[in-house]
Design a protein around this motif. Sequence first.
Motif, PDB file in Angstrom:
ATOM      1  N   PHE A   1       0.826  -1.202   0.000  1.00  0.00           N
ATOM      2  CA  PHE A   1       0.000   0.000   0.000  1.00  0.00           C
ATOM      3  C   PHE A   1       0.858   1.249   0.000  1.00  0.00           C
ATOM      4  CE2 PHE A   1       0.816  -0.869   4.501  1.00  0.00           C
ATOM      5  CZ  PHE A   1       1.208   0.381   4.960  1.00  0.00           C
ATOM      6  N   GLU A   2       0.216   2.351  -0.302  1.00  0.00           N
ATOM      7  CA  GLU A   2       0.834   3.662  -0.185  1.00  0.00           C
ATOM      8  C   GLU A   2      -0.192   4.552   0.505  1.00  0.00           C
ATOM      9  OE1 GLU A   2       2.736   4.932  -3.748  1.00  0.00           O
ATOM     10  OE2 GLU A   2       2.985   6.982  -3.058  1.00  0.00           O
ATOM     11  N   TYR A   3       0.212   5.195   1.582  1.00  0.00           N
ATOM     12  CA  TYR A   3      -0.675   6.089   2.318  1.00  0.00           C
ATOM     13  C   TYR A   3      -0.045   7.476   2.308  1.00  0.00           C
ATOM     14  CZ  TYR A   3      -3.534   8.165   5.948  1.00  0.00           C
ATOM     15  OH  TYR A   3      -4.389   8.986   6.626  1.00  0.00           O
ATOM     16  N   THR A   4      -0.845   8.496   2.019  1.00  0.00           N
ATOM     17  CA  THR A   4      -0.280   9.846   1.934  1.00  0.00           C
ATOM     18  C   THR A   4      -0.809  10.744   3.043  1.00  0.00           C
ATOM     19  OG1 THR A   4      -0.180   9.571  -0.448  1.00  0.00           O
ATOM     20  CG2 THR A   4       0.138  11.789   0.392  1.00  0.00           C
ATOM     21  N   PHE A   5       0.127  11.347   3.777  1.00  0.00           N
ATOM     22  CA  PHE A   5      -0.216  12.393   4.740  1.00  0.00           C
ATOM     23  C   PHE A   5      -0.116  13.711   3.979  1.00  0.00           C
ATOM     24  CE2 PHE A   5       1.649   8.930   7.163  1.00  0.00           C
ATOM     25  CZ  PHE A   5       0.742   8.768   8.204  1.00  0.00           C
ATOM     26  N   VAL A   6      -1.237  14.390   3.837  1.00  0.00           N
ATOM     27  CA  VAL A   6      -1.272  15.609   3.041  1.00  0.00           C
ATOM     28  C   VAL A   6      -1.018  16.820   3.922  1.00  0.00           C
ATOM     29  CG1 VAL A   6      -2.761  17.085   1.642  1.00  0.00           C
ATOM     30  CG2 VAL A   6      -2.803  14.614   1.333  1.00  0.00           C
ATOM     31  N   GLY A   7      -0.160  17.727   3.442  1.00  0.00           N
ATOM     32  CA  GLY A   7       0.075  18.982   4.152  1.00  0.00           C
ATOM     33  C   GLY A   7       0.605  18.772   5.555  1.00  0.00           C
ATOM     34  N   ILE A   8       1.715  18.043   5.682  1.00  0.00           N
ATOM     35  CA  ILE A   8       2.258  17.742   7.009  1.00  0.00           C
ATOM     36  C   ILE A   8       2.727  19.011   7.717  1.00  0.00           C
ATOM     37  CG2 ILE A   8       2.873  15.330   6.656  1.00  0.00           C
ATOM     38  CD1 ILE A   8       5.735  16.392   5.961  1.00  0.00           C
ATOM     39  N   TYR A   9       2.525  19.064   8.994  1.00  0.00           N
ATOM     40  CA  TYR A   9       2.901  20.212   9.833  1.00  0.00           C
ATOM     41  C   TYR A   9       2.413  21.532   9.251  1.00  0.00           C
ATOM     42  CZ  TYR A   9       5.799  16.752  12.147  1.00  0.00           C
ATOM     43  OH  TYR A   9       6.225  15.632  12.805  1.00  0.00           O
ATOM     44  N   GLU A  10       1.185  21.520   8.736  1.00  0.00           N
ATOM     45  CA  GLU A  10       0.577  22.730   8.171  1.00  0.00           C
ATOM     46  C   GLU A  10       1.407  23.342   7.050  1.00  0.00           C
ATOM     47  OE1 GLU A  10      -1.095  25.365  10.982  1.00  0.00           O
ATOM     48  OE2 GLU A  10      -2.149  23.751  11.993  1.00  0.00           O
ATOM     49  N   SER A  11       2.230  22.527   6.399  1.00  0.00           N
ATOM     50  CA  SER A  11       2.981  23.004   5.244  1.00  0.00           C
ATOM     51  C   SER A  11       2.247  22.503   4.003  1.00  0.00           C
ATOM     52  CB  SER A  11       4.391  22.431   5.274  1.00  0.00           C
ATOM     53  OG  SER A  11       4.344  21.044   4.979  1.00  0.00           O
ATOM     54  N   SER A  12       2.833  22.762   2.843  1.00  0.00           N
ATOM     55  CA  SER A  12       2.207  22.212   1.639  1.00  0.00           C
ATOM     56  C   SER A  12       2.876  20.895   1.227  1.00  0.00           C
ATOM     57  CB  SER A  12       2.258  23.231   0.511  1.00  0.00           C
ATOM     58  OG  SER A  12       3.576  23.679   0.346  1.00  0.00           O
ATOM     59  N   SER A  13       3.745  20.363   2.088  1.00  0.00           N
ATOM     60  CA  SER A  13       4.430  19.108   1.769  1.00  0.00           C
ATOM     61  C   SER A  13       3.539  17.900   2.033  1.00  0.00           C
ATOM     62  CB  SER A  13       5.688  18.963   2.630  1.00  0.00           C
ATOM     63  OG  SER A  13       6.566  20.030   2.400  1.00  0.00           O
ATOM     64  N   ASP A  14       3.676  16.916   1.159  1.00  0.00           N
ATOM     65  CA  ASP A  14       2.983  15.639   1.369  1.00  0.00           C
ATOM     66  C   ASP A  14       4.020  14.576   1.706  1.00  0.00           C
ATOM     67  OD1 ASP A  14       0.731  16.956   0.539  1.00  0.00           O
ATOM     68  OD2 ASP A  14       0.789  16.155  -1.499  1.00  0.00           O
ATOM     69  N   LEU A  15       3.666  13.701   2.616  1.00  0.00           N
ATOM     70  CA  LEU A  15       4.552  12.594   2.960  1.00  0.00           C
ATOM     71  C   LEU A  15       3.813  11.284   2.696  1.00  0.00           C
ATOM     72  CD1 LEU A  15       7.365  11.970   4.199  1.00  0.00           C
ATOM     73  CD2 LEU A  15       6.184  11.706   6.382  1.00  0.00           C
ATOM     74  N   GLY A  16       4.399  10.472   1.831  1.00  0.00           N
ATOM     75  CA  GLY A  16       3.774   9.193   1.500  1.00  0.00           C
ATOM     76  C   GLY A  16       4.531   8.064   2.175  1.00  0.00           C
TER      77      GLY A  16
END
Lengths: 264, 407
Positions: free
Chosen positions: B292-307
């Motif tokens: 699977f791949e799970y994406t955390f969108v907008g980590i730490y209120e930034s515009s970065s995504d962490l998958g």
Amino acid sequence: MTITQFTKVAASSLLLLGSISVSHADDVSRGLEIAKEADKRDTGFVDSTAKMKMILKNKQGQTNSREVKVITLEVEGDGDKGLSIFNTPKDIKGTASLTYSHALKPDEQWLYLPALKRVKRINSKNKSGPFMGSEFAYEDISSQEIDKYTYKYIKDEKLNDIDCFVIERYPAYKHSGYTRQVAWINKQEYRAEKIVFYDRKNTLLKTLTYAGYQQYLNKFWRADEMLMVNHQTGKSTTLSWNNYQFKTGLTDKDFNRNSLKRAK
Amino acid sequence: MNCKFKTINILTFTLISFQCMAEWSGDITFQNRYFINDPLAQNLEQHNNYLSVYSEVEYYSNLNSDNKSITFTPFIRLDQYDNERSHGDIRELFYEQVFESWELRLGISKVYWGVTESQHLVDVINQTDNVENTDGEDKLGQPMIKASFEKDWGLVDLFILPYFRERTFQGPEGRPRAFPVVDTRQSSYESSDEEQHIDYALRWFQYIGDLELGLSYFYGTSREPLFLLGNRNNIQVLTPYYPQMQQASIDAQLTTEEWLWKFEAIIRDWQNIDTNTAQLVDENFFAMTGGFEYTFVGIYESSSDLGLVMEYLYDDRGIDATALFQNDIMAGLRLAVNDADSSEALLGIIYDLDNQERLISLEASKRFAENLTGSLEIRGFNNIHRLSRLKSIEEDDFIQIDIAYYF
């Protein structure tokens, strides 16, 4: 303040409260009516192609540009289908994204990576994420369907000598980056002149202004320029549109996996 | 040129709706690969630092039509030391025509099948350009006749593959590489037609709601070689042997708002070398990748995504598998900063549950100017087992920097 006076004030504020709640229901339906009329006036373009240039500007004034070809197919009773093909920056030339947008259920989105010849289905949770590093979020550039928001009429107001309705709209879909958007809608043409975005904490985030509206096929208004200013970061993005063409004969076949791979 | 003239015609007479389009684009990249450790004593010819330059150029023309095109993509690399890594290839040279209900592609082309990240089991049309990198994602151009049919019940691709491309292997000075060195001049085949054997493939692909499903079948020369012991000038070498194979495969991805669920599986019927008798014997095997791949969108209120990516890699032949991954777990982190410079990074580890080997990789890239990108790649081969087929590269951890100019 005498008791009588107090009672009067209390009574009148009660009356006022009453009229507010009545006008609230009115404002909601009036807001929706305005959105419906705007939608109606933009219905029937069938398909369109256009070239878009994005200029990204940071706080220091340094700029970055991107060129994108945007192809849209109108879908009745659902969100539109869209194909975006990136021409510059050259390291992503040939990268293309295909989106089937929907009102309330999540959009379906695919990305074509030319180096690997790979089509990837991606998830659409990042609606609030920046589109290509710009100040436009995915949700700002996706197809605007009536059901994506609930509405409220606020007031009439002149904006740069243009008579406008000011309405608020509240995203009804999941994962939006906004609590609300305030839109100035041209009373004559029912097109947006300005939209102000408030973030999840209801703090002023961005302002989008439209300029250089042109009418196509005697019906459809498209702005030549869209300027998005982010008040929190000081960054801005300008979208310049040209070469708009409508009813070019596109069909569903031009918006599938194979056409995504072929897109130029 | 001819094209400009046509464009003027179009403007003048506005009779035709399509636009003439013919363009060149491409890149030239400088690469430095630095190996942290000295080569193994057995690999005397190897070095610690390798410079190379490579370029891929694409010419595309729509042939003044709205349904025909040609694409030409030559590639060349020059490597400081490795004569085998210095090579050229025609990645693409094909003609494509789109008809009312089908599409035809004729010529040399690349095709990608599959959904998983850690390995690409079902992707068997193109040969791996193995000298390019250790991840097997670079492919050689494959001559083909491809017909695609779009139906309500799915997309069908038919392939006739009239010529076989051999896998590329590093020369004696190349690093990382196998030991003994692979001698591609002594390649052999199960089929007496050798590289002239005509291969066939068939693929069906369909979306069923949020599920995408592909079923493929391949009949022909295996892209993956076996290795026989040989010698050249009295030095022991490995010689590639390409058996015939039939492979059926499935690939599927289920997409939800937060999750991507991915699965690939193959069954292959081919020959392999029996470890006891050293003879070629028929073999059937099953292998799969799923995760699977799970994406955390907008980590730490930034515009970065962490998958977060996790996959399990399995091969039912176990320790006898010709594949590297027979009971392994891959875990990865994908960071997309979503900034104007397209900064991104991917950290991955593949851990062998049987012998605890670890393959570690970090890839990061960003754009430095309109036409300039840089990327960093680190690969580590850690805790390599003494009987592992990776034994020859256990000292080959490297740091690689690529600076690419686009035109």
